[in-house]
Motif scaffolding. Structure first.
Motif, PDB file in Angstrom:
ATOM      1  N   TYR A 130       0.823  -1.209   0.000  1.00 23.25           N
ATOM      2  CA  TYR A 130       0.000   0.000   0.000  1.00 23.25           C
ATOM      3  C   TYR A 130       0.860   1.265   0.000  1.00 23.25           C
ATOM      4  O   TYR A 130       0.693   2.145  -0.834  1.00 23.25           O
ATOM      5  N   GLN A 131       1.809   1.386   0.915  1.00 25.42           N
ATOM      6  CA  GLN A 131       2.660   2.566   1.029  1.00 25.42           C
ATOM      7  C   GLN A 131       4.086   2.107   1.329  1.00 25.42           C
ATOM      8  O   GLN A 131       4.300   1.067   1.952  1.00 25.42           O
ATOM      9  N   ARG A 132       5.049   2.916   0.911  1.00 28.37           N
ATOM     10  CA  ARG A 132       6.450   2.613   1.206  1.00 28.37           C
ATOM     11  C   ARG A 132       7.198   3.922   1.393  1.00 28.37           C
ATOM     12  O   ARG A 132       7.007   4.878   0.638  1.00 28.37           O
ATOM     13  N   TRP A 133       8.037   3.994   2.406  1.00 26.17           N
ATOM     14  CA  TRP A 133       8.894   5.146   2.663  1.00 26.17           C
ATOM     15  C   TRP A 133      10.181   4.644   3.285  1.00 26.17           C
ATOM     16  O   TRP A 133      10.334   3.426   3.511  1.00 26.17           O
ATOM     17  N   SER A 134      11.128   5.519   3.554  1.00 27.36           N
ATOM     18  CA  SER A 134      12.464   5.077   3.967  1.00 27.36           C
ATOM     19  C   SER A 134      12.443   4.262   5.251  1.00 27.36           C
ATOM     20  O   SER A 134      13.271   3.368   5.434  1.00 27.36           O
ATOM     21  N   ALA A 135      11.499   4.534   6.149  1.00 25.34           N
ATOM     22  CA  ALA A 135      11.480   3.861   7.445  1.00 25.34           C
ATOM     23  C   ALA A 135      10.419   2.783   7.556  1.00 25.34           C
ATOM     24  O   ALA A 135      10.296   2.147   8.602  1.00 25.34           O
ATOM     25  N   GLY A 136       9.612   2.553   6.502  1.00 25.90           N
ATOM     26  CA  GLY A 136       8.541   1.589   6.668  1.00 25.90           C
ATOM     27  C   GLY A 136       7.855   1.181   5.380  1.00 25.90           C
ATOM     28  O   GLY A 136       8.142   1.697   4.295  1.00 25.90           O
ATOM     29  N   VAL A 137       6.936   0.237   5.523  1.00 20.91           N
ATOM     30  CA  VAL A 137       6.132  -0.257   4.410  1.00 20.91           C
ATOM     31  C   VAL A 137       4.801  -0.738   4.984  1.00 20.91           C
ATOM     32  O   VAL A 137       4.722  -1.130   6.157  1.00 20.91           O
ATOM     33  N   SER A 138       3.743  -0.707   4.181  1.00 15.36           N
ATOM     34  CA  SER A 138       2.437  -1.184   4.643  1.00 15.36           C
ATOM     35  C   SER A 138       1.789  -2.040   3.571  1.00 15.36           C
ATOM     36  O   SER A 138       2.115  -1.935   2.381  1.00 15.36           O
ATOM     37  N   TRP A 139       0.866  -2.884   4.021  1.00 13.77           N
ATOM     38  CA  TRP A 139       0.075  -3.736   3.123  1.00 13.77           C
ATOM     39  C   TRP A 139      -1.396  -3.539   3.452  1.00 13.77           C
ATOM     40  O   TRP A 139      -1.762  -3.370   4.621  1.00 13.77           O
ATOM     41  N   ARG A 140      -2.245  -3.604   2.436  1.00 15.95           N
ATOM     42  CA  ARG A 140      -3.662  -3.283   2.604  1.00 15.95           C
ATOM     43  C   ARG A 140      -4.539  -4.416   2.109  1.00 15.95           C
ATOM     44  O   ARG A 140      -4.251  -5.074   1.108  1.00 15.95           O
ATOM     45  N   LEU A 141      -5.646  -4.634   2.836  1.00 14.69           N
ATOM     46  CA  LEU A 141      -6.707  -5.548   2.411  1.00 14.69           C
ATOM     47  C   LEU A 141      -8.025  -4.861   2.699  1.00 14.69           C
ATOM     48  O   LEU A 141      -8.372  -4.617   3.860  1.00 14.69           O
ATOM     49  N   GLY A 142      -8.760  -4.512   1.658  1.00 15.68           N
ATOM     50  CA  GLY A 142     -10.003  -3.756   1.852  1.00 15.68           C
ATOM     51  C   GLY A 142      -9.714  -2.397   2.448  1.00 15.68           C
ATOM     52  O   GLY A 142      -8.856  -1.658   1.957  1.00 15.68           O
ATOM     53  N   ASP A 143     -10.416  -2.054   3.532  1.00 17.21           N
ATOM     54  CA  ASP A 143     -10.252  -0.759   4.175  1.00 17.21           C
ATOM     55  C   ASP A 143      -9.169  -0.750   5.245  1.00 17.21           C
ATOM     56  O   ASP A 143      -8.921   0.276   5.870  1.00 17.21           O
ATOM     57  N   THR A 144      -8.525  -1.887   5.488  1.00 20.63           N
ATOM     58  CA  THR A 144      -7.600  -2.014   6.608  1.00 20.63           C
ATOM     59  C   THR A 144      -6.181  -2.196   6.104  1.00 20.63           C
ATOM     60  O   THR A 144      -5.953  -2.868   5.094  1.00 20.63           O
ATOM     61  N   TYR A 145      -5.208  -1.606   6.802  1.00 16.76           N
ATOM     62  CA  TYR A 145      -3.824  -1.835   6.417  1.00 16.76           C
ATOM     63  C   TYR A 145      -2.961  -2.079   7.650  1.00 16.76           C
ATOM     64  O   TYR A 145      -3.304  -1.697   8.767  1.00 16.76           O
ATOM     65  N   VAL A 146      -1.848  -2.781   7.422  1.00 18.65           N
ATOM     66  CA  VAL A 146      -0.869  -3.093   8.461  1.00 18.65           C
ATOM     67  C   VAL A 146       0.447  -2.436   8.079  1.00 18.65           C
ATOM     68  O   VAL A 146       0.905  -2.567   6.937  1.00 18.65           O
ATOM     69  N   VAL A 147       1.049  -1.739   9.033  1.00 16.85           N
ATOM     70  CA  VAL A 147       2.308  -1.019   8.830  1.00 16.85           C
ATOM     71  C   VAL A 147       3.407  -1.706   9.627  1.00 16.85           C
ATOM     72  O   VAL A 147       3.193  -2.085  10.784  1.00 16.85           O
ATOM     73  N   VAL A 148       4.591  -1.867   9.026  1.00 17.54           N
ATOM     74  CA  VAL A 148       5.797  -2.162   9.794  1.00 17.54           C
ATOM     75  C   VAL A 148       6.757  -0.996   9.572  1.00 17.54           C
ATOM     76  O   VAL A 148       6.970  -0.559   8.450  1.00 17.54           O
ATOM     77  N   GLU A 149       7.301  -0.480  10.671  1.00 15.03           N
ATOM     78  CA  GLU A 149       8.130   0.723  10.584  1.00 15.03           C
ATOM     79  C   GLU A 149       9.297   0.639  11.570  1.00 15.03           C
ATOM     80  O   GLU A 149       9.124   0.193  12.715  1.00 15.03           O
ATOM     81  N   ARG A 150      10.474   1.062  11.112  1.00 13.50           N
ATOM     82  CA  ARG A 150      11.601   1.232  12.027  1.00 13.50           C
ATOM     83  C   ARG A 150      11.683   2.722  12.332  1.00 13.50           C
ATOM     84  O   ARG A 150      12.389   3.482  11.679  1.00 13.50           O
ATOM     85  N   SER A 151      10.927   3.122  13.351  1.00 14.90           N
ATOM     86  CA  SER A 151      10.817   4.543  13.691  1.00 14.90           C
ATOM     87  C   SER A 151      12.097   5.043  14.355  1.00 14.90           C
ATOM     88  O   SER A 151      12.711   4.326  15.167  1.00 14.90           O
ATOM     89  N   PRO A 152      12.501   6.289  14.066  1.00 18.39           N
ATOM     90  CA  PRO A 152      13.653   6.874  14.775  1.00 18.39           C
ATOM     91  C   PRO A 152      13.373   7.070  16.265  1.00 18.39           C
ATOM     92  O   PRO A 152      14.301   7.264  17.049  1.00 18.39           O
ATOM     93  N   ALA A 153      12.093   6.994  16.658  1.00 18.51           N
ATOM     94  CA  ALA A 153      11.740   7.144  18.074  1.00 18.51           C
ATOM     95  C   ALA A 153      11.711   5.808  18.810  1.00 18.51           C
ATOM     96  O   ALA A 153      11.339   5.763  19.979  1.00 18.51           O
ATOM     97  N   LEU A 154      12.117   4.731  18.148  1.00 21.95           N
ATOM     98  CA  LEU A 154      12.121   3.402  18.765  1.00 21.95           C
ATOM     99  C   LEU A 154      12.963   3.420  20.035  1.00 21.95           C
ATOM    100  O   LEU A 154      14.100   3.914  20.050  1.00 21.95           O
TER     101      LEU A 154
END
Length: 306
Positions: free
Chosen positions: A203-227
């Motif tokens: 669904y979305q991709r950026w330098s710190a993360g990526v997401s996948w979508r099914l219908g109206d819902t999505y799941v994000v995995v992110e390596r946040s700098p605030a970790l």
């Protein structure tokens, strides 16, 4: 007969049909108007008795079946929510009958709305269908008030019917889940494979993360700098695991067998596939960073929201 839950509205109690209701149901259908749009003439006691026996003998998916509509302890109608015998696949169909003495008082609408809430909220149905005789203006209007969309017509139950469908509202449903991970590439390998196998798309991709979508819902995995930690601990407060529907027990087995090649390891293997209980078929997996997923087989005969 399959047991159904008792449902309550502001004015009505919807409870399961019982053999002791035979006399009241026969009296209800003595009014020829209630059989006007049916293939059978239920004013005939014999045909009415056959209809009651069919409903009492219903053995469909749990949570579906036939309800009596009670007003102050008195039966004023019948309703059902059950797999359709007319539509393909596993479509679930709703229907209602209400004593004409209470016409215009909104009881049929109230009962049908309660069954829709049950179907979407408790059973997780992706859609509820209503087949309505094209001359049944009152029921067509009721369906429109409840948000049913007319999607076509055809010959059903031996007569021309409109095919209408209601879909669940977004209100209150899950929007997205965001998981902070210590290693984005590893998380993408494990979660990306699993979610893609289950029909999710990137669904979305950026330098710190990526997401996948099914219908109206999505799941994000992110390596946040605030970790603030180097690993996930599922036994601490916060996310314990992510549970996902799977279409069948066979598909659960396939995913569980392939998971080891994609960064997942089995949990509770000695109790597979019933670690969650005798009636719960699921695979429990964890990855290198301590995230757990549960892959739950959909009960046969029902397709919950994805």
């Amino acid at each position: 007969m399959t047991a159904v839950p008792t449902l309550r509205t502001d004015r009505l109690v919807l409870r399961g049909l019982h053999s002791r209701d035979t006399g009241a149901v026969t009296g209800l259908f003595a009014d020829p108007a209630l059989s006007r749009f049916l293939r059978s003439d239920l004013t005939d006691p014999g045909q009415c008795a056959e209809m009651i026996e069919r409903r009492l003998g219903y053995k469909g998916p749990p949570g579906t079946g036939h309800w009596v509509l009670e007003l102050e302890g008195r039966m004023i109608g019948l309703a059902h929510l059950r797999p359709s015998s007319e539509l393909p696949g596993e479509a679930v169909e709703i229907g209602w009958f209400c004593d004409r003495a209470h016409g215009g008082e909104g009881f049929a609408t109230e009962a049908a709305a309660a069954l829709l809430r049950h179907g979407f909220g408790s059973l997780g149905l992706p859609a509820v269908w209503a087949l309505i005789h094209e001359d049944n203006t009152a029921s067509l209007n009721l369906a429109r008030r409840l948000g049913f969309a007319d999607v076509g017509g055809g010959d059903h139950y031996g007569a021309p019917h409109r095919v209408t469908v209601a879909l669940p509202e977004r209100h209150g449903r899950l929007h997205h889940v965001e998981l902070w991970v210590p290693d984005l590439a590893a998380a993408e390998r494990s979660f990306g494979w699993l979610l893609t196998e289950l029909g999710w798309t990137e669904y979305q991709r950026w330098s710190a993360g990526v997401s996948w979508r099914l219908g109206d819902t999505y799941v994000v995995v992110e390596r946040s700098p605030a970790l603030s930690a180097a690993e996930h601990e599922r036994t601490r407060p916060g996310l314990n695991h992510l549970a996902l529907h799977v279409a069948s027990t066979e598909r659960v087995d396939e995913l569980a067998a392939a998971a080891g090649e994609h960064g997942w390891w089995p949990m509770f293997a000695d109790a597979y596939p019933h670690a969650g209980g005798a009636d719960h078929y699921a695979a429990y997996l964890h990855n290198a960073h301590g995230f757990e997923v549960e892959l739950v087989a959909t009960p046969r005969g029902l397709h919950p929201i994805g």
